[in-house]
Design a protein around this motif. Structure first.
Motif, PDB file in Angstrom:
ATOM      1  N   ALA A 314       0.829  -1.210   0.000  1.00 14.45           N
ATOM      2  CA  ALA A 314       0.000   0.000   0.000  1.00 14.45           C
ATOM      3  C   ALA A 314       0.864   1.260   0.000  1.00 14.45           C
ATOM      4  O   ALA A 314       0.556   2.240  -0.705  1.00 14.45           O
ATOM      5  CB  ALA A 314      -0.924  -0.020   1.218  1.00 14.45           C
ATOM      6  N   HIS A 317       2.212   1.900  -3.374  1.00 15.98           N
ATOM      7  CA  HIS A 317       1.165   2.433  -4.249  1.00 15.98           C
ATOM      8  C   HIS A 317       0.988   3.937  -4.012  1.00 15.98           C
ATOM      9  O   HIS A 317       0.886   4.720  -4.967  1.00 15.98           O
ATOM     10  CB  HIS A 317      -0.146   1.694  -3.975  1.00 15.98           C
ATOM     11  CG  HIS A 317      -1.239   2.041  -4.936  1.00 15.98           C
ATOM     12  ND1 HIS A 317      -1.332   1.497  -6.198  1.00 15.98           N
ATOM     13  CD2 HIS A 317      -2.294   2.901  -4.823  1.00 15.98           C
ATOM     14  CE1 HIS A 317      -2.387   1.989  -6.825  1.00 15.98           C
ATOM     15  NE2 HIS A 317      -2.986   2.843  -6.005  1.00 15.98           N
ATOM     16  N   ASP A 615      -4.326   8.292   2.505  1.00 16.93           N
ATOM     17  CA  ASP A 615      -4.870   8.044   1.175  1.00 16.93           C
ATOM     18  C   ASP A 615      -5.892   6.908   1.226  1.00 16.93           C
ATOM     19  O   ASP A 615      -5.940   6.116   2.166  1.00 16.93           O
ATOM     20  CB  ASP A 615      -3.718   7.691   0.229  1.00 16.93           C
ATOM     21  CG  ASP A 615      -4.162   7.533  -1.204  1.00 16.93           C
ATOM     22  OD1 ASP A 615      -4.426   6.385  -1.598  1.00 16.93           O
ATOM     23  OD2 ASP A 615      -4.241   8.542  -1.909  1.00 16.93           O
ATOM     24  N   LYS A 616      -6.733   6.834   0.185  1.00 15.08           N
ATOM     25  CA  LYS A 616      -7.778   5.814   0.132  1.00 15.08           C
ATOM     26  C   LYS A 616      -7.188   4.405   0.166  1.00 15.08           C
ATOM     27  O   LYS A 616      -7.755   3.491   0.782  1.00 15.08           O
ATOM     28  CB  LYS A 616      -8.604   6.003  -1.143  1.00 15.08           C
ATOM     29  CG  LYS A 616      -9.891   5.177  -1.186  1.00 15.08           C
ATOM     30  CD  LYS A 616     -10.681   5.487  -2.460  1.00 15.08           C
ATOM     31  CE  LYS A 616     -11.108   6.937  -2.460  1.00 15.08           C
ATOM     32  NZ  LYS A 616     -11.931   7.258  -3.657  1.00 15.08           N
ATOM     33  N   THR A 617      -6.024   4.211  -0.468  1.00 20.40           N
ATOM     34  CA  THR A 617      -5.395   2.887  -0.457  1.00 20.40           C
ATOM     35  C   THR A 617      -4.997   2.468   0.950  1.00 20.40           C
ATOM     36  O   THR A 617      -5.223   1.329   1.377  1.00 20.40           O
ATOM     37  CB  THR A 617      -4.155   2.893  -1.365  1.00 20.40           C
ATOM     38  OG1 THR A 617      -4.536   3.313  -2.677  1.00 20.40           O
ATOM     39  CG2 THR A 617      -3.527   1.512  -1.436  1.00 20.40           C
ATOM     40  N   MET A 619      -6.353   3.689   3.619  1.00 21.69           N
ATOM     41  CA  MET A 619      -7.611   3.547   4.351  1.00 21.69           C
ATOM     42  C   MET A 619      -8.165   2.139   4.190  1.00 21.69           C
ATOM     43  O   MET A 619      -8.669   1.542   5.151  1.00 21.69           O
ATOM     44  CB  MET A 619      -8.618   4.574   3.846  1.00 21.69           C
ATOM     45  CG  MET A 619      -9.843   4.731   4.729  1.00 21.69           C
ATOM     46  SD  MET A 619      -9.537   5.844   6.108  1.00 21.69           S
ATOM     47  CE  MET A 619      -9.462   7.412   5.248  1.00 21.69           C
ATOM     48  N   GLU A 620      -8.088   1.595   2.979  1.00 26.14           N
ATOM     49  CA  GLU A 620      -8.565   0.230   2.747  1.00 26.14           C
ATOM     50  C   GLU A 620      -7.749  -0.764   3.567  1.00 26.14           C
ATOM     51  O   GLU A 620      -8.294  -1.726   4.124  1.00 26.14           O
ATOM     52  CB  GLU A 620      -8.464  -0.102   1.259  1.00 26.14           C
ATOM     53  CG  GLU A 620      -9.432   0.684   0.387  1.00 26.14           C
ATOM     54  CD  GLU A 620      -9.238   0.391  -1.086  1.00 26.14           C
ATOM     55  OE1 GLU A 620      -8.311  -0.402  -1.400  1.00 26.14           O
ATOM     56  OE2 GLU A 620      -9.978   0.943  -1.914  1.00 26.14           O
ATOM     57  N   PHE A 621      -6.442  -0.537   3.645  1.00 26.04           N
ATOM     58  CA  PHE A 621      -5.604  -1.424   4.460  1.00 26.04           C
ATOM     59  C   PHE A 621      -6.027  -1.366   5.928  1.00 26.04           C
ATOM     60  O   PHE A 621      -6.141  -2.402   6.598  1.00 26.04           O
ATOM     61  CB  PHE A 621      -4.131  -1.024   4.324  1.00 26.04           C
ATOM     62  CG  PHE A 621      -3.241  -1.658   5.341  1.00 26.04           C
ATOM     63  CD1 PHE A 621      -2.815  -2.963   5.186  1.00 26.04           C
ATOM     64  CD2 PHE A 621      -2.842  -0.957   6.484  1.00 26.04           C
ATOM     65  CE1 PHE A 621      -1.998  -3.560   6.134  1.00 26.04           C
ATOM     66  CE2 PHE A 621      -2.028  -1.543   7.427  1.00 26.04           C
ATOM     67  CZ  PHE A 621      -1.609  -2.854   7.254  1.00 26.04           C
ATOM     68  N   GLU A 623      -8.994  -0.513   7.151  1.00 24.20           N
ATOM     69  CA  GLU A 623     -10.306  -1.132   7.307  1.00 24.20           C
ATOM     70  C   GLU A 623     -10.196  -2.656   7.286  1.00 24.20           C
ATOM     71  O   GLU A 623     -10.845  -3.346   8.079  1.00 24.20           O
ATOM     72  CB  GLU A 623     -11.238  -0.647   6.200  1.00 24.20           C
ATOM     73  CG  GLU A 623     -11.624   0.820   6.317  1.00 24.20           C
ATOM     74  CD  GLU A 623     -12.393   1.113   7.597  1.00 24.20           C
ATOM     75  OE1 GLU A 623     -13.136   0.216   8.055  1.00 24.20           O
ATOM     76  OE2 GLU A 623     -12.228   2.212   8.146  1.00 24.20           O
ATOM     77  N   ASN A 624      -9.375  -3.188   6.378  1.00 23.53           N
ATOM     78  CA  ASN A 624      -9.205  -4.647   6.321  1.00 23.53           C
ATOM     79  C   ASN A 624      -8.566  -5.173   7.607  1.00 23.53           C
ATOM     80  O   ASN A 624      -8.964  -6.223   8.131  1.00 23.53           O
ATOM     81  CB  ASN A 624      -8.346  -5.032   5.120  1.00 23.53           C
ATOM     82  CG  ASN A 624      -9.041  -4.751   3.801  1.00 23.53           C
ATOM     83  OD1 ASN A 624     -10.280  -4.744   3.730  1.00 23.53           O
ATOM     84  ND2 ASN A 624      -8.274  -4.521   2.752  1.00 23.53           N
ATOM     85  N   ARG A 626      -8.777  -3.749  10.521  1.00 23.65           N
ATOM     86  CA  ARG A 626      -9.764  -3.619  11.588  1.00 23.65           C
ATOM     87  C   ARG A 626     -10.786  -4.747  11.540  1.00 23.65           C
ATOM     88  O   ARG A 626     -11.151  -5.319  12.569  1.00 23.65           O
ATOM     89  CB  ARG A 626     -10.459  -2.257  11.487  1.00 23.65           C
ATOM     90  CG  ARG A 626     -11.493  -1.999  12.572  1.00 23.65           C
ATOM     91  CD  ARG A 626     -12.093  -0.620  12.405  1.00 23.65           C
ATOM     92  NE  ARG A 626     -11.074   0.417  12.568  1.00 23.65           N
ATOM     93  CZ  ARG A 626     -11.297   1.713  12.338  1.00 23.65           C
ATOM     94  NH1 ARG A 626     -12.487   2.094  11.902  1.00 23.65           N
ATOM     95  NH2 ARG A 626     -10.342   2.589  12.528  1.00 23.65           N
ATOM     96  N   LYS A 627     -11.264  -5.092  10.340  1.00 22.32           N
ATOM     97  CA  LYS A 627     -12.221  -6.194  10.209  1.00 22.32           C
ATOM     98  C   LYS A 627     -11.598  -7.506  10.657  1.00 22.32           C
ATOM     99  O   LYS A 627     -12.257  -8.318  11.317  1.00 22.32           O
ATOM    100  CB  LYS A 627     -12.684  -6.299   8.753  1.00 22.32           C
ATOM    101  CG  LYS A 627     -13.568  -5.142   8.309  1.00 22.32           C
ATOM    102  CD  LYS A 627     -13.951  -5.290   6.840  1.00 22.32           C
ATOM    103  CE  LYS A 627     -14.811  -4.116   6.381  1.00 22.32           C
ATOM    104  NZ  LYS A 627     -15.170  -4.225   4.939  1.00 22.32           N
TER     105      LYS A 627
END
Length: 658
Positions: A314, A317, A615-617, A619-621, A623-624, A626-627
């Motif tokens: 990430a 990226h 960054d959104k990338t 953020m996705e990391f 969130e993943n 956290r889940k």
């Protein structure tokens, strides 16, 4: 000026706010140090060293092209050389490779020989026609052929055609074959001069292709910096596959060799061969066990760090996006290299001035004059040497601070459309206005480590072959430890500069805060530094391979290039240096992004009023991750409930049985 001036225990990170000057005492110290460097330069010029360096001087202490004062106890000193502006060496091929100087009597002449002179009669004729005496001053031209000491007082025959060097008035032979001995000292693998001529001819003939391939390496480096974010996943998978297959395969081969060696032990062998086979089997067993343990540990580390590898991908990226928004970052190696080159040229020039600023001393063995530096001059040289290291590190640190400031501005700007028009220029201006003292202090810390390492390296080179094995091992161990410490401090300095760019705090405060953040994310740091460095190494290999492949095709197309070795080596070395410069900037951007990310996740949680900057990338990391943590916590909670139910049932049955 110390590192313990701050008493604040916790810090509220406020990016791009509360800007103030940092480490002002160190800036004043650095300015005073540079004033000392300028004083040394002025002293070297004022003492006449500049004229001796540029105009040259003979072996009797006379400066060419001017009137000279008499030196006591030197017979041929104090001559008027107004018309003699060039330095001529009686034997220019007599070169001392170790001391890097020509060991020959030098004279001041009015003209360099433009044709080859093969006899003493030719020397007399040249002196009569041109008024330029090529033998020592105490010989008359008409006695060149008959003088008993002509072999030592006249040049070695034949005298090759020579020409004066630009700016520096030295007569140097135009025929490069004169320096065969000097060349052989460096090119020891060459036994035939024709090889040298063919190689040099190949380089000169293919200079257009070499320049084109160097430009290709530059373009490939720029392209890779943009597209690496798209291929980082592929490179990481390649790394994982290579590590897994290599470690398992290596351990398996060692066990196979152990079993195969066991068959040899069981076979009928002579006594001495059987003993050797048993020793080999025992060694292979140790190697196989060590490789198996290493493989298991490595695979476990990769298993536990697999999620942190996703963070590395990430960050790569996002780093690609940074270069898209801040294209001037790609030019930082150019400006840094240009600044370093200008400073190094100045430093070498002043060093040469100092080298000729000593007092004239007669050499008792040769009777000639040499300029020796007195005590104060030697201290000036040491001061000048420290300046080389400190100022060079200062220039490199300015690049790191500039990159850190620009990336921090990018990361902590929520709306990327509101970025400054030129974040790089804004970062440079902030550096010059607020943080030059911080950069000077960080560079000085690196200098304190680098100086003893260089001294030990010099001692090791001077004692090569003289010291015992224990001393050699200790020297190498000390050099290695200092090198590792220097690399660790360089990495910590970059993070300290990043913290300074965010909070505008002093160097030590920033280094402490950054260090605490890095310690809290130790596994992430390990993953980024290991996986990230290997990915960038693969990028360097890719650029060098593509450039070398293009070079082979180009040289193969031009069949008249008979020797390809040196052109290809030049191209590959240049390609690697260019790739290293640009990808080092990429690595710095990734390190700065990681520290910003760690700070962002520590002090923000995504809730209203505490939104992430990332960054959104990234953020996705988050969130993943956290889940995954919630899923793990839920599974752990279900497990606790199951254990509670089992305990209750067992307790119930115990009551019934009671």
């Amino acid at each position: 000026m110390g590192c313990c001036g701050s008493t604040q225990k916790t810090r509220d990170w406020k990016p791009l706010e509360q800007r103030k000057c940092t480490d002002i005492p160190w800036l004043l110290l650095f300015i005073l140090f540079n004033i000392g460097m300028l004083c040394i330069c002025g002293f070297a010029i004022a003492t006449g060293a500049a004229s001796r360096l540029i105009s040259g001087y003979d072996s009797y202490g006379n400066t060419c092209g001017q009137k000279n004062a008499k030196i006591p106890e030197i017979e041929l000193s104090g001559l008027d050389h107004t018309s003699r502006k060039y330095v001529f060496f009686l034997d220019p091929c007599k070169i001392d490779v170790l001391k890097r100087k020509i060991k020959s009597v030098a004279l001041c002449v009015s003209k360099c020989p433009e044709t080859k002179l093969e006899s003493y009669e030719d020397l007399t004729k040249f002196s009569t026609v041109n008024g330029s005496d090529l033998c020592t001053y105490d010989l008359q031209p008409d006695t060149y052929s008959s003088h008993p000491n002509r072999a030592t007082k006249c040049p070695t025959l034949p005298v090759h055609r020579s020409a004066s060097l630009p700016v520096f008035h030295r007569c140097m032979p135009a025929d490069i074959s004169c320096f065969t001995e000097f060349a052989e000292a460096f090119i020891t693998f060459v036994s035939d001069n024709s090889v040298v001529h063919r190689v040099i001819a190949g380089v000169m003939t293919s200079k257009e292709i070499i320049m084109g391939l160097c430009l290709l390496a530059l373009v490939l480096s720029l392209i890779l910096m943009v597209v690496i974010r798209y291929i980082s996943v592929l490179l990481v998978w390649i790394l994982t596959a290579v590590v897994v297959v290599g470690s398992i395969g290596g351990a398996g081969i060692l066990w196979w060799l152990y079993v195969d060696q066991g068959k040899a032990v069981n076979a009928t062998l002579p006594a001495h061969e059987l003993e050797v086979a048993k020793d080999n089997q025992q060694a292979l067993l140790i190697y196989a066990i060590a490789a198996t343990v290493f493989t298991v540990i490595l695979l476990l580390l990769m298993f536990f760090m697999r999620k942190r590898v996703a963070l590395t991908i990430a960050l790569f990226h996002v780093a690609g996006k940074v270069f898209t928004h801040l294209p001037l970052l790609a030019l930082q190696p150019f400006w840094t290299f240009l600044t370093l080159m200008l400073f190094w040229v100045y430093w070498i020039t002043v060093l040469l001035f100092l080298g000729t600023a000593g007092s004239p001393v007669k050499n008792n063995q040769t009777g000639l004059v040499e300029f020796h530096m007195d005590g104060p001059l030697q201290y000036m040289v040491w001061y000048h040497a420290v300046g080389l290291i400190w100022i060079s590190e200062f220039i490199l640190a300015c690049q790191q601070m500039t990159v850190a400031g620009a990336v921090v501005t990018y990361y902590f700007t929520r709306d990327k459309s509101q970025l400054p028009f030129t974040p790089i220029v804004s970062s440079v201006l902030r550096l010059m206005r607020y943080h030059l003292g911080t950069v000077a202090k960080g560079a000085f810390i690196i200098t304190l480590v680098e100086i003893p390492r260089l001294i030990l390296t010099y001692i090791h080179s001077q004692l090569k072959g003289k010291e015992n094995a224990c001393a050699r091992c200790m020297l190498k161990a000390c050099i290695c430890c200092l090198w590792c410490l220097e690399k660790c401090l360089t990495y910590l300095n970059l993070n300290a500069y990043t913290a300074t760019a965010i909070n505008s705090t002093s160097f030590c405060t920033s280094a402490r805060d950054a260090f605490l953040i890095l310690v809290e994310n130790a596994l992430r740091v390990a993953a980024i530094n290991s996986v990230g460095d290997f990915v960038l190494f693969l990028g360097k290999v890719l650029i060098v391979s593509c450039t070398a492949f293009a070079g082979v095709l180009s040289l193969n197309y031009q069949r008249e290039y008979t020797v390809w070795v040196l052109p290809l080596i030049i191209v590959c070395v240049f390609a690697f240096l260019v790739a290293h410069c640009f990808l080092s900037i990429y690595e710095s951007v990734v390190d700065v992004l990681f520290l910003c990310f760690a700070i962002d996740t520590k002090y923000n949680d995504g809730s209203p009023g505490s939104e992430y900057y990332m960054d959104k990338t990234l953020m996705e990391f988050v969130e993943n991750a956290r889940k995954a943590n919630e899923k793990y916590s839920k599974a752990e909670g279900d497990s606790r409930e199951m254990k509670s139910m089992v305990s209750l049932i067992l307790f119930y049955f115990q009551l019934i049985s009671f």
